[in-house]
Write a protein that holds these residues in place. Structure first.
Motif, PDB file in Angstrom:
ATOM      1  N   ALA A 111      44.539  42.630  45.466  1.00 46.88           N
ATOM      2  CA  ALA A 111      43.280  42.759  44.719  1.00 46.88           C
ATOM      3  C   ALA A 111      42.482  41.473  44.914  1.00 46.88           C
ATOM      4  CB  ALA A 111      43.559  42.991  43.245  1.00 46.88           C
ATOM      5  N   VAL A 112      41.180  41.626  45.191  1.00 45.82           N
ATOM      6  CA  VAL A 112      40.309  40.475  45.401  1.00 45.82           C
ATOM      7  C   VAL A 112      39.020  40.655  44.612  1.00 45.82           C
ATOM      8  CG1 VAL A 112      41.214  39.931  47.698  1.00 45.82           C
ATOM      9  CG2 VAL A 112      39.273  41.484  47.488  1.00 45.82           C
ATOM     10  N   GLU A 113      38.332  39.552  44.398  1.00 43.16           N
ATOM     11  CA  GLU A 113      37.007  39.562  43.767  1.00 43.16           C
ATOM     12  C   GLU A 113      36.123  38.661  44.613  1.00 43.16           C
ATOM     13  OE1 GLU A 113      35.071  37.831  39.725  1.00 43.16           O
ATOM     14  OE2 GLU A 113      36.775  39.184  39.483  1.00 43.16           O
ATOM     15  N   VAL A 131      32.010  37.457  45.541  1.00 44.55           N
ATOM     16  CA  VAL A 131      30.598  37.416  45.178  1.00 44.55           C
ATOM     17  C   VAL A 131      29.806  37.216  46.457  1.00 44.55           C
ATOM     18  CG1 VAL A 131      28.813  36.164  43.904  1.00 44.55           C
ATOM     19  CG2 VAL A 131      31.099  36.406  42.924  1.00 44.55           C
ATOM     20  N   VAL A 188      29.107  41.310  42.475  1.00 44.06           N
ATOM     21  CA  VAL A 188      30.521  40.967  42.395  1.00 44.06           C
ATOM     22  C   VAL A 188      31.272  42.217  42.828  1.00 44.06           C
ATOM     23  CG1 VAL A 188      32.433  40.335  40.892  1.00 44.06           C
ATOM     24  CG2 VAL A 188      30.154  39.396  40.465  1.00 44.06           C
ATOM     25  N   ALA A 189      32.055  42.099  43.885  1.00 44.68           N
ATOM     26  CA  ALA A 189      32.831  43.236  44.383  1.00 44.68           C
ATOM     27  C   ALA A 189      34.299  42.994  44.065  1.00 44.68           C
ATOM     28  CB  ALA A 189      32.633  43.392  45.884  1.00 44.68           C
ATOM     29  N   LYS A 190      34.900  43.937  43.356  1.00 47.01           N
ATOM     30  CA  LYS A 190      36.319  43.862  43.028  1.00 47.01           C
ATOM     31  C   LYS A 190      37.013  45.046  43.672  1.00 47.01           C
ATOM     32  CE  LYS A 190      35.710  41.758  38.504  1.00 47.01           C
ATOM     33  NZ  LYS A 190      36.033  41.859  37.080  1.00 47.01           N
ATOM     34  N   VAL A 212      36.095  49.151  46.942  1.00 50.43           N
ATOM     35  CA  VAL A 212      35.517  48.434  45.812  1.00 50.43           C
ATOM     36  C   VAL A 212      35.114  49.269  44.612  1.00 50.43           C
ATOM     37  CG1 VAL A 212      34.581  46.622  47.268  1.00 50.43           C
ATOM     38  CG2 VAL A 212      33.202  48.607  46.754  1.00 50.43           C
ATOM     39  N   ASP A 213      34.982  48.514  43.546  1.00 49.39           N
ATOM     40  CA  ASP A 213      34.269  48.912  42.344  1.00 49.39           C
ATOM     41  C   ASP A 213      33.140  47.889  42.278  1.00 49.39           C
ATOM     42  OD1 ASP A 213      33.338  49.503  39.819  1.00 49.39           O
ATOM     43  OD2 ASP A 213      34.951  48.453  38.801  1.00 49.39           O
ATOM     44  N   LYS A 259      25.080  42.228  39.878  1.00 47.60           N
ATOM     45  CA  LYS A 259      25.188  40.959  39.149  1.00 47.60           C
ATOM     46  C   LYS A 259      23.847  40.468  38.633  1.00 47.60           C
ATOM     47  CE  LYS A 259      27.094  36.374  39.377  1.00 47.60           C
ATOM     48  NZ  LYS A 259      27.922  35.442  40.047  1.00 47.60           N
TER      49      LYS A 259
END
Length: 88
Positions: free
Chosen positions: A8-10, A12, A60-62, A82-83, A87
């Motif tokens: 899992a990554v986040e 911007v 912001v892509a999670k 992604v979800d 932003k």
């Protein structure tokens, strides 16, 4: 990027090349590039993309990063499923 494979990554960044599509089965999805400086990652999301998701929007892509993903006879590389939330 290999160290992030399957994790899992986040991230911007700014969106570019946003495309809204429909699969052969009739399911909506969207693709894009997320750019931060000189680096970029491909993005994929299922369902309808919010109208605010357009080229130049900062988001912001999670999601889960995949170094390589096979779907049928196609191979996708360096992609995050992604979800995405706007932003701005």
């Amino acid at each position: 990027r290999a160290k992030h494979d399957g994790k899992a990554v986040e991230i911007v960044g700014k969106l570019s090349d946003v495309r809204r599509r429909t699969s052969k089965a009739g399911n909506p999805y969207f693709t894009f590039k997320l750019v931060e400086g000189k680096r970029s990652v491909n993005g994929y999301g299922r369902g309808e993309a919010p109208a605010a998701l357009k080229d130049g929007a900062k988001v912001v892509a999670k999601g889960r990063f995949r170094k390589e993903k096979k779907v049928g006879d196609r191979t996708f590389t360096n992609e995050i499923e992604v979800d995405v939330r706007n932003k701005n």
